[in-house]
Design a protein around this motif. Structure first.
Motif, PDB file in Angstrom:
ATOM      1  N   GLN A 122      27.825  49.048  55.201  1.00  0.00           N
ATOM      2  CA  GLN A 122      26.414  49.440  55.198  1.00  0.00           C
ATOM      3  C   GLN A 122      25.553  48.299  55.724  1.00  0.00           C
ATOM      4  O   GLN A 122      24.333  48.317  55.567  1.00  0.00           O
ATOM      5  N   GLY A 123      26.201  47.291  56.280  1.00  0.00           N
ATOM      6  CA  GLY A 123      25.449  46.139  56.765  1.00  0.00           C
ATOM      7  C   GLY A 123      24.975  45.239  55.639  1.00  0.00           C
ATOM      8  O   GLY A 123      24.241  44.286  55.867  1.00  0.00           O
ATOM      9  N   LYS A 124      25.404  45.518  54.430  1.00  0.00           N
ATOM     10  CA  LYS A 124      24.956  44.753  53.267  1.00  0.00           C
ATOM     11  C   LYS A 124      26.158  44.156  52.544  1.00  0.00           C
ATOM     12  O   LYS A 124      27.241  44.720  52.565  1.00  0.00           O
ATOM     13  N   PRO A 125      25.957  43.023  51.871  1.00  0.00           N
ATOM     14  CA  PRO A 125      27.055  42.463  51.081  1.00  0.00           C
ATOM     15  C   PRO A 125      27.335  43.327  49.852  1.00  0.00           C
ATOM     16  O   PRO A 125      26.541  44.191  49.497  1.00  0.00           O
ATOM     17  N   PHE A 126      28.463  43.069  49.225  1.00  0.00           N
ATOM     18  CA  PHE A 126      28.755  43.738  47.958  1.00  0.00           C
ATOM     19  C   PHE A 126      27.757  43.295  46.903  1.00  0.00           C
ATOM     20  O   PHE A 126      27.342  42.133  46.881  1.00  0.00           O
ATOM     21  N   THR A 127      27.417  44.221  45.990  1.00  0.00           N
ATOM     22  CA  THR A 127      26.726  43.782  44.779  1.00  0.00           C
ATOM     23  C   THR A 127      27.795  43.512  43.728  1.00  0.00           C
ATOM     24  O   THR A 127      28.895  44.099  43.772  1.00  0.00           O
ATOM     25  N   VAL A 128      27.468  42.629  42.817  1.00  0.00           N
ATOM     26  CA  VAL A 128      28.401  42.334  41.732  1.00  0.00           C
ATOM     27  C   VAL A 128      28.628  43.599  40.909  1.00  0.00           C
ATOM     28  O   VAL A 128      29.752  43.920  40.528  1.00  0.00           O
ATOM     29  N   ALA A 129      27.537  44.328  40.677  1.00  0.00           N
ATOM     30  CA  ALA A 129      27.622  45.504  39.803  1.00  0.00           C
ATOM     31  C   ALA A 129      28.613  46.528  40.346  1.00  0.00           C
ATOM     32  O   ALA A 129      29.430  47.076  39.588  1.00  0.00           O
ATOM     33  N   GLU A 130      28.579  46.788  41.645  1.00  0.00           N
ATOM     34  CA  GLU A 130      29.485  47.813  42.177  1.00  0.00           C
ATOM     35  C   GLU A 130      30.940  47.346  42.110  1.00  0.00           C
ATOM     36  O   GLU A 130      31.850  48.157  41.890  1.00  0.00           O
ATOM     37  N   LEU A 131      31.151  46.058  42.244  1.00  0.00           N
ATOM     38  CA  LEU A 131      32.522  45.544  42.128  1.00  0.00           C
ATOM     39  C   LEU A 131      33.015  45.637  40.686  1.00  0.00           C
ATOM     40  O   LEU A 131      34.173  45.988  40.449  1.00  0.00           O
ATOM     41  N   VAL A 132      32.130  45.331  39.754  1.00  0.00           N
ATOM     42  CA  VAL A 132      32.515  45.417  38.330  1.00  0.00           C
ATOM     43  C   VAL A 132      32.936  46.853  38.003  1.00  0.00           C
ATOM     44  O   VAL A 132      33.977  47.091  37.376  1.00  0.00           O
ATOM     45  N   ILE A 133      32.143  47.803  38.468  1.00  0.00           N
ATOM     46  CA  ILE A 133      32.464  49.213  38.190  1.00  0.00           C
ATOM     47  C   ILE A 133      33.813  49.576  38.797  1.00  0.00           C
ATOM     48  O   ILE A 133      34.659  50.209  38.158  1.00  0.00           O
ATOM     49  N   LYS A 134      34.048  49.120  40.038  1.00  0.00           N
ATOM     50  CA  LYS A 134      35.310  49.451  40.716  1.00  0.00           C
ATOM     51  C   LYS A 134      36.502  48.834  39.967  1.00  0.00           C
ATOM     52  O   LYS A 134      37.556  49.471  39.824  1.00  0.00           O
ATOM     53  N   ILE A 135      36.319  47.605  39.508  1.00  0.00           N
ATOM     54  CA  ILE A 135      37.407  46.946  38.771  1.00  0.00           C
ATOM     55  C   ILE A 135      37.698  47.712  37.480  1.00  0.00           C
ATOM     56  O   ILE A 135      38.861  47.986  37.147  1.00  0.00           O
ATOM     57  N   GLN A 136      36.632  48.070  36.792  1.00  0.00           N
ATOM     58  CA  GLN A 136      36.803  48.828  35.532  1.00  0.00           C
ATOM     59  C   GLN A 136      37.531  50.147  35.794  1.00  0.00           C
ATOM     60  O   GLN A 136      38.477  50.493  35.104  1.00  0.00           O
ATOM     61  N   GLU A 137      37.075  50.852  36.834  1.00  0.00           N
ATOM     62  CA  GLU A 137      37.687  52.149  37.178  1.00  0.00           C
ATOM     63  C   GLU A 137      39.166  51.989  37.516  1.00  0.00           C
ATOM     64  O   GLU A 137      39.997  52.808  37.121  1.00  0.00           O
ATOM     65  N   THR A 138      39.461  50.930  38.272  1.00  0.00           N
ATOM     66  CA  THR A 138      40.832  50.757  38.750  1.00  0.00           C
ATOM     67  C   THR A 138      41.783  50.471  37.595  1.00  0.00           C
ATOM     68  O   THR A 138      42.898  50.989  37.552  1.00  0.00           O
ATOM     69  N   ILE A 139      41.302  49.646  36.674  1.00  0.00           N
ATOM     70  CA  ILE A 139      42.163  49.331  35.527  1.00  0.00           C
ATOM     71  C   ILE A 139      42.284  50.560  34.618  1.00  0.00           C
ATOM     72  O   ILE A 139      43.334  50.815  34.039  1.00  0.00           O
ATOM     73  N   GLY A 140      41.189  51.323  34.582  1.00  0.00           N
ATOM     74  CA  GLY A 140      41.217  52.593  33.853  1.00  0.00           C
ATOM     75  C   GLY A 140      41.038  52.448  32.351  1.00  0.00           C
ATOM     76  O   GLY A 140      40.931  51.377  31.810  1.00  0.00           O
TER      77      GLY A 140
END
Lengths: 621, 339
Positions: free
Chosen positions: A603-621
């Motif tokens: 999206q032309g933008k860097p990652f936000t910390v928040a979206e990475l945290v959510i993805k990590i949480q989701e992945t671990i389940g």
């Protein structure tokens, strides 16, 4: 450093202590927001905060005034704690016009401070930004702490009597906004007063106007009833030493200069202007007294070719570009590879494909630099992780290039190129030397073999002017050892293998990959390049939440560190967040047969910390 | 202490590689004249670099016992720019052809010439693509039937010297592969010139475009079809040296001497004219328009050289700011200390 100008005294209003704050200044691209942001960064660094910045500007130099396309922003995160990113969301937003408000409001925290130049909300300005109703008049901004400041009127008033035209007076508005922000966050105005003196000293009336505007902004905060309190952010506990605020492209340029010194040979930089790499040229061209020679070539192809010529001649030869330019350089990079000469190719990535998003960041040129040439054409690739790290990566690239006689690609990106952070100034005398050897004239009767190899498979770097070492190189396949043209099938296979093995050998010469966090567990986050800050912060947060997650960040993308495969196997899952559609993930899957999971965004933008945290949480389940 | 430079012969400049041009190719002569000429320059072999692109002519560096780079298509002038910028002590030759130099590498040729680096560019013009086996080139005449133009070429040809002059060249010359004395002299003049020397050599490709320059070579016709330029001399040509070039306004015209026309009425060649229009006008004289084609030095003027200027800037920066000091650089601007 002498302090010749006195800044403002401390505020007499109530002060609230914050851990840190994220502030964005947004306005028209002609409003001087980049300058204001840079000044806020400098002054925050001066008070000892850790800082991280994110300039965000349009590709157009001056898009039509007041339009959404013309909005330019500069985000500064300053903190009393160690920080790695410019911040996900904003504690304060300064909007100089309706377009800036519209394009940036979504990033402002609920309840965050919203400071607008209410003079810029005329009917015409509102129309240009697509507002039917003035948002300052309805209840749409109720969720924020709104400060309506007539900045244009106040700035014109402040500079009255200096004989400036209205247009010139209005150009001081960014200094008024700065003054107000400085007051709000307890920043010292004196570094900016010094900047005004050095930048506008030649035009005393302009300098005086900017000084007056800055002070008027500060005084407005102090005196108006609208602001009841201001904030204080204590110094961060950074390791002791002397620091300066460093941008990525500047750090790269300085790293190149330092590497040239460390190897005691002249630096040559051949390039063609391209966003976001041009600042490296601007910086290097200022340092000719270091023996730096810069050539602005006629095109990208020529730039790469001047570098090959200079490398053959014995210089530390470097080029810099971005994806579209690297595409043009591809053929010449192949020649550089088969010539087996040391040089550096910098790709400051931007949004692609084609012209793409020139001023926005992306990591989508990884495959391009690893594979984007005809034939089997392996090149080492390394990536800096932050603005300051660009300095070290430049030196490391040259070390590898000379030890292995190969071009090395540095894969930076627009986010770290233009972003900044505090840089612990090294003592130049302690920088390691880079040993470069050119063979001398051969002994009597000895024939020179330009493609004879050492234990690392590197060939000698014989340079013109050396008696008895005359030899010819070229893009046709070489016979091993002699370097003569060879069409022999077995030799071609042999040379292909040798060139690949040589690059693989670099893995023996670089540090083993390290992991931040538990040695094994549910999830490993694998990242590279400019996403280091966001991934580090996100993983630390998740670790604090008690999740079984570790982080490893790659500097060496080709070849991979020797222990990477073994690390990947210690975790149940591997998550690869990238600002592309999964390029490192593909390489990891192909190389290690590891079913890595992607988290991808372009999206032309860097990652936000928040979206990475959510993805990590989701992945671990 | 004095050191005696070894006296080199033509053979010393030959490498150990077999020359692989087609038998009868004009390139052999250019190679031979280069090897014959170089010893007279007194430059040791290790101080000479030949750089080429792609094409038949571009194999040239392999046959010279000097440093050399056989690079990629059209890019030799750009490699030479980088090399000469950092090593002004080297003698640099760029070997290119009509396809390599004027088609794929046109941009680099243009910019190398305008920068006026102290390099020598020799363009072998055979008016055909030889290495790719016979397609028309940017110097092929209109209507030329080749493998890629079975109904005749429909793009206008370029004239290499006109281009070079348009790019502000400081040295422009032309010679012919079989005109060996003239070629050797022309290469020598190019080597001596300080600045970019651009030399077009009419070169015969006996396989794909045999006889393209025959009108300039044939004993019967060459005196009528070429005119040898000499600085300060009137433009006279013809088997009986009874014809000349006269300027009629801005147009050159062929006139016969006698019948009231004397040498003094003719155009006198001035290779040092700072204004390039006359040189350009000479470069436009074409056989097909009824003119003899000039050979020799069209233009040789002194101009600032990029490599000199670049290194002067480095010296000036050092004189002004002192040799670069990393610690001073690192600590420049706003800094702060954490204790």
């Amino acid at each position: 450093m002498s302090t010749t100008t006195e800044g403002q005294p401390a505020s007499t209003k109530e002060t609230i202590v914050l851990e840190g704050a994220t502030v964005r200044l947004a306005g028209d691209s002609g409003d001087g927001m980049q300058l204001a942001g840079t000044q806020l960064t400098g002054t925050s660094a001066q008070v000892g905060n850790d800082i991280a910045t994110f300039p965000d500007f349009p590709a157009e130099i001056r898009a039509p005034r007041g339009t959404l396309a013309g909005v330019s922003g500069f985000q500064v995160h300053f903190s009393s704690q160690e920080i790695f990113t410019p911040g996900d969301s904003l504690n304060a937003l300064i909007a100089m016009n309706p377009a800036a408000l519209k394009t940036n409001l979504a990033d402002l925290d609920a309840g965050g401070a919203l400071i607008v130049n209410e003079d810029a909300f005329s009917k015409k300005d509102l129309e240009k930004a697509g507002y039917d109703i003035n948002p300052l008049d309805d209840d749409s901004l109720e969720g924020y702490t709104l400060f309506k400041v007539p900045m244009t009127t106040l700035t014109r008033g402040a500079v009255e009597g200096l004989g400036l035209s209205v247009k010139e007076a209005d150009r001081c508005r960014n200094f008024f906004a700065m003054g107000l922000i400085y007051w709000l966050y307890g920043r010292d105005t004196s570094p900016t007063l010094r900047f005004i003196e050095s930048k506008f000293g030649g035009k005393p009336d302009v300098a005086e106007a900017n000084r007056k505007a800055l002070n008027a902004g500060w005084n407005f905060g102090e005196t108006t009833d609208a602001f009841v309190s201001n904030y204080q952010v204590a110094p961060a506990k950074l390791p002791p030493g002397t620091y300066k605020n460093m941008m990525g492209n500047q750090a790269l340029a300085w790293g190149l200069v330092a590497a040239a010194k460390a190897s005691d040979i002249g630096l040559f930089y051949g390039t063609y202007p391209i966003t976001p790499a041009s600042d490296i040229l601007h910086e290097l061209s200022r340092h000719k007294n270091f023996g730096v020679r810069t050539v602005q070539a006629e095109d990208e192809i020529a730039a790469m070719c001047t570098v090959i010529g200079a490398a053959f001649a014995g210089s530390m030869a470097v080029t810099g570009s971005s994806g579209p330019g690297i595409a043009l350089k591809g053929e010449a990079m192949g020649l550089a590879m088969i010539l087996e000469l040391p040089m550096i190719v910098i790709n400051v990535q931007r949004g692609g494909p084609s012209t793409g998003l020139p001023t926005k960041t992306e990591q989508s040129d990884l495959m391009q630099v690893i594979f984007g040439r005809n034939g089997e054409s392996p090149l080492p690739v390394i990536a800096p992780r932050s603005p300051g790290d660009c300095f070290d990566v430049a030196i490391e690239a040259w070390r590898i290039a000379t030890r292995f006689m190969t071009p090395v690609v540095i894969l930076s990106d627009g986010y770290i190129a233009n972003g900044s952070e505090p840089w612990l100034i090294p003592d130049a005398n302690t920088l390691p030397k880079i040993e470069v050897k050119h063979p001398g004239p051969p002994a009597d009767g000895e024939e020179f073999m330009p493609y004879a190899r050492n234990e690392r498979l590197a060939r000698p770097w014989a340079i013109p002017g050396t008696e008895g070492l005359m030899h010819r190189v070229g893009g046709l396949e070489r016979q091993d050892v002699t370097g003569n043209v060879s069409y022999d099938p077995d030799n071609h296979q042999h040379m292909t293998n040798i060139r690949a093995q040589k690059v693989e050998n670099i893995a023996d010469d670089v540090p083993l990959q390290e992991v931040d966090g538990p040695d094994s567990g549910d999830l490993l986050v694998l990242s590279w390049g400019g996403t280091y800050g966001a991934n580090t912060t996100a993983v630390k947060k998740c670790q604090k939440m008690g999740l079984s997650v570790a982080h490893t960040h790659l500097r060496y993308l080709n070849p991979f560190p020797k222990n990477l495969g073994e690390i990947l196997d210690r975790y149940k899952q591997v998550l690869v967040p990238e600002l592309n559609m999964g390029q490192l993930r593909q390489l990891i899957r192909a190389r290690y047969l590891k079913d890595a999971i992607g988290y991808n965004k372009v999206q032309g933008k860097p990652f936000t910390v928040a979206e990475l945290v959510i993805k990590i949480q989701e992945t671990i389940g | 202490m004095s050191t005696q430079l070894p006296v080199l012969k033509a053979a010393d400049f030959g490498s150990d590689q077999d020359v692989r041009w087609c038998p009868g190719c004009g390139d052999y002569s250019i190679l031979a004249q280069m090897k014959k000429m170089l010893p007279s320059m007194g430059v040791p072999r290790e101080k000479i670099v030949f750089i080429s692109g792609i094409g038949c002519s571009s194999r040239f560096p392999y046959y010279m016992n000097t440093y050399g780079i056989h690079s990629i298509h059209g890019r030799a002038p750009a490699l030479a720019t980088g090399l000469k910028s950092v090593r002004p002590d080297l003698m640099v030759w760029v070997i290119t052809g009509d396809g390599d130099g004027l088609s794929i590498g046109g941009n680099h040729l243009m910019h190398a010439i305008r920068r006026n680096l102290d390099i020598n560019i020799i363009l072998f013009n055979n008016r055909i693509y030889g290495l790719t086996k016979g397609q028309y080139s940017p110097t092929s005449p209109l209507g030329k039937v080749t493998k890629s133009t079975p109904m005749g070429a429909i793009d206008n040809p370029l004239h290499p010297l006109s281009i070079a002059i348009g790019c502000e060249a400081s040295f422009v010359a032309r010679s012919i592969d079989t005109h060996i004395k003239h070629l050797e002299t022309t290469l020598h003049r190019a080597a001596e010139h300080r600045g970019t020397s651009f030399v077009e050599v009419y070169q015969n490709c006996n396989i794909f475009n045999d006889g393209a320059w025959e009108y300039t070579k044939d004993r019967q016709t060459k005196a009528e079809n070429t005119i040898e330029l000499e600085h300060g001399k009137p433009l006279i040509f013809g088997t009986n040296r009874d014809k000349g070039i006269r300027l009629n306004g801005l147009e050159p015209e062929v006139v016969e001497l006698g019948k009231g026309i004397t040498e003094d009425d003719l155009l006198f060649h001035d290779e040092k004219a700072s204004e390039p229009s006359l040189a350009y006008l000479l470069s436009r004289m074409r056989h097909e328009d009824g003119f003899p084609e000039p050979i020799g030095v069209f233009r040789a003027i002194d101009k600032p050289r990029y490599d000199d200027e670049l290194n002067k800037q480095v010296d000036a920066a050092k004189a002004k700011k002192g040799d670069g000091d990393l610690n001073a650089l690192f600590n420049s601007g706003e800094t702060w200390t954490v204790s």
